[in-house]
Design a protein around this motif. Structure first.
Motif, PDB file in Angstrom:
ATOM      1  N   GLY A 259       0.806  -1.065  -0.116  1.00 32.84           N
ATOM      2  CA  GLY A 259       0.294  -0.268  -0.095  1.00 32.84           C
ATOM      3  C   GLY A 259       1.043   1.178   0.762  1.00 32.84           C
ATOM      4  O   GLY A 259       0.532   2.083  -0.828  1.00 32.84           O
ATOM      5  N   ALA A 260       2.014   1.359   0.362  1.00 32.30           N
ATOM      6  CA  ALA A 260       2.622   2.277   0.513  1.00 32.30           C
ATOM      7  C   ALA A 260       3.367   2.267  -0.144  1.00 32.30           C
ATOM      8  O   ALA A 260       4.071   3.537  -0.841  1.00 32.30           O
ATOM      9  N   GLY A 261       4.074   1.653  -1.039  1.00 26.94           N
ATOM     10  CA  GLY A 261       4.190   1.672  -2.012  1.00 26.94           C
ATOM     11  C   GLY A 261       3.393   2.071  -3.349  1.00 26.94           C
ATOM     12  O   GLY A 261       3.873   3.260  -4.327  1.00 26.94           O
ATOM     13  N   PHE A 262       2.722   1.576  -3.735  1.00 24.87           N
ATOM     14  CA  PHE A 262       1.855   2.490  -4.536  1.00 24.87           C
ATOM     15  C   PHE A 262       1.444   3.833  -3.805  1.00 24.87           C
ATOM     16  O   PHE A 262       0.676   4.748  -5.139  1.00 24.87           O
ATOM     17  N   HIS A 297       1.543  -4.670  -7.097  1.00 29.19           N
ATOM     18  CA  HIS A 297       0.483  -4.564  -6.254  1.00 29.19           C
ATOM     19  C   HIS A 297      -0.685  -5.414  -5.605  1.00 29.19           C
ATOM     20  O   HIS A 297      -0.133  -6.576  -4.529  1.00 29.19           O
ATOM     21  N   LEU A 298      -1.073  -5.967  -6.309  1.00 29.59           N
ATOM     22  CA  LEU A 298      -2.511  -7.232  -6.582  1.00 29.59           C
ATOM     23  C   LEU A 298      -2.123  -7.955  -6.309  1.00 29.59           C
ATOM     24  O   LEU A 298      -1.932  -9.260  -5.675  1.00 29.59           O
ATOM     25  N   ALA A 299      -0.831  -8.656  -7.469  1.00 30.13           N
ATOM     26  CA  ALA A 299      -0.212 -10.452  -7.578  1.00 30.13           C
ATOM     27  C   ALA A 299       0.058 -10.126  -6.023  1.00 30.13           C
ATOM     28  O   ALA A 299      -0.036 -10.749  -5.471  1.00 30.13           O
ATOM     29  N   GLY A 300       1.038  -9.700  -5.446  1.00 28.04           N
ATOM     30  CA  GLY A 300       1.756  -9.167  -3.997  1.00 28.04           C
ATOM     31  C   GLY A 300       0.872  -9.293  -2.698  1.00 28.04           C
ATOM     32  O   GLY A 300       0.926  -9.904  -1.907  1.00 28.04           O
TER      33      GLY A 300
END
Length: 318
Positions: A259-262, A297-300
């Motif tokens: 979430g922070a990465g996005f 993000h979604l895959a992770g």
């Protein structure tokens, strides 16, 4: 002898032509989109309580893939006119003239019916009904109604890609619970910043085709703002399974990090050097990076949920 040589020389060409045609039919199923759909559906199945026979589970995943591919095929049939004028879609099988539109439509309809029927027989008819609903939503609500009429096409239409975790869950349990609904909400909120990042650097294509994507209708600056707003919603939503006690700290740690990465990438999109209208001065580098990270993000996030569930089932974490 010469006849045999001629036939031997043309055989590889015939095989190559057949393989090329098979690739075109497979391309109609939008395999890249199908991959993500299958994965989220698989995770929905893996984290569901109860048990499903591995063979029936594999059949359910096959049905989700088949249904997603069928919907993508019908989408390509309907959008063949706009695909023909967009650079990134002009070489698709239908606009390029390699597959007839009527054949593609028949292919999509047959696969749709087959996927729903097989899902109902292999698992339960509730899962079959959810799969049918997802196909109908993508074809009629998104493709035929929303896509060409409103810049909210991706927002509302995002529900179509959010169904698979529910379908996977229902295939095991026969009913819906809180966790699959949260997974639905995560994919639903993820879809707009994912696709709007793409549309920022594919703006010219959408404008040429007359598709009212947000950058075309409201401009790049507003699109950047909306990407940020939706990412602000998505980040805490991703943490909800842990906050509600439906997942453990392993998932929670991944959810915070991803979430922070996005959010970081969304901020980069917002702050990218741009003119007064929000058009990038450096080629939408930040938007491209945000689009790529959104896939990670979604895959992770879904991978972390499956791992967390597996570790909990083994008693390694509680």
């Amino acid at each position: 002898m010469s006849d045999l040589i001629d036939r031997g020389a043309t055989a590889p060409l015939a095989i190559s032509a057949d393989w090329s045609e098979l690739r075109d039919w497979f391309a109609l199923l939008k395999p890249r989109v199908m991959t993500l759909v299958v994965f989220t559906g698989l995770v929905g199945m893996l984290v569901a309580p109860g048990h499903i026979h591995p063979v029936l589970g594999a059949a359910a995943i096959f049905c989700i893939a088949l249904g997603a591919g069928a919907a993508g095929c019908i989408n390509m049939w309907y959008d063949r006119d706009i695909d023909a004028v967009m650079r990134r879609t002009a070489r698709r099988p239908i606009p390029a003239g390699r597959i007839a539109p009527e054949a593609a439509l028949s292919f999509g309809v047959i696969l749709s019916g087959l996927s729903v029927m097989l899902m109902g027989l292999a698992t339960n008819w509730a899962a079959g009904a959810w799969l049918a609903g997802s196909i109908l939503f993508y074809v009629f609500i998104y493709t035929m109604w929303l896509k060409r009429r409103t810049p909210q096409n991706i927002v509302i239409g995002g529900a179509a890609g959010a169904f698979p975790p529910i379908i996977g869950w229902v295939a095991v349990t026969g009913s819906v619970d809180v966790l699959p609904l949260i997974l639905f909400a995560i994919v639903f909120a993820w879809t707009p910043p994912h696709f709007w990042s793409l549309s920022l650097w594919a703006h010219d294509d959408y404008q040429r085709a007359g598709v009212p994507m947000l950058p075309v209708v409201s401009g790049a600056k507003e699109t950047r703002r909306q990407i940020m707003l939706y990412t602000l919603v998505l980040a805490p939503l991703g943490l909800l399974p842990t906050l509600l006690g439906l997942a453990g700290w392993v998932y929670g740690a991944f959810a915070i990090s991803l979430g922070a990465g996005f959010l970081f990438h969304a901020l980069r999109v917002l702050a990218e050097p741009q003119d007064r209208k929000g058009v990038s001065l450096i080629g939408d580098v930040a938007a491209r990076n945000a689009f790529r990270f959104s896939l990670l993000h979604l895959a992770g996030l879904f991978s972390a949920l499956a791992i967390d569930h597996w570790l909990s089932a083994l008693g390694i974490i509680s």
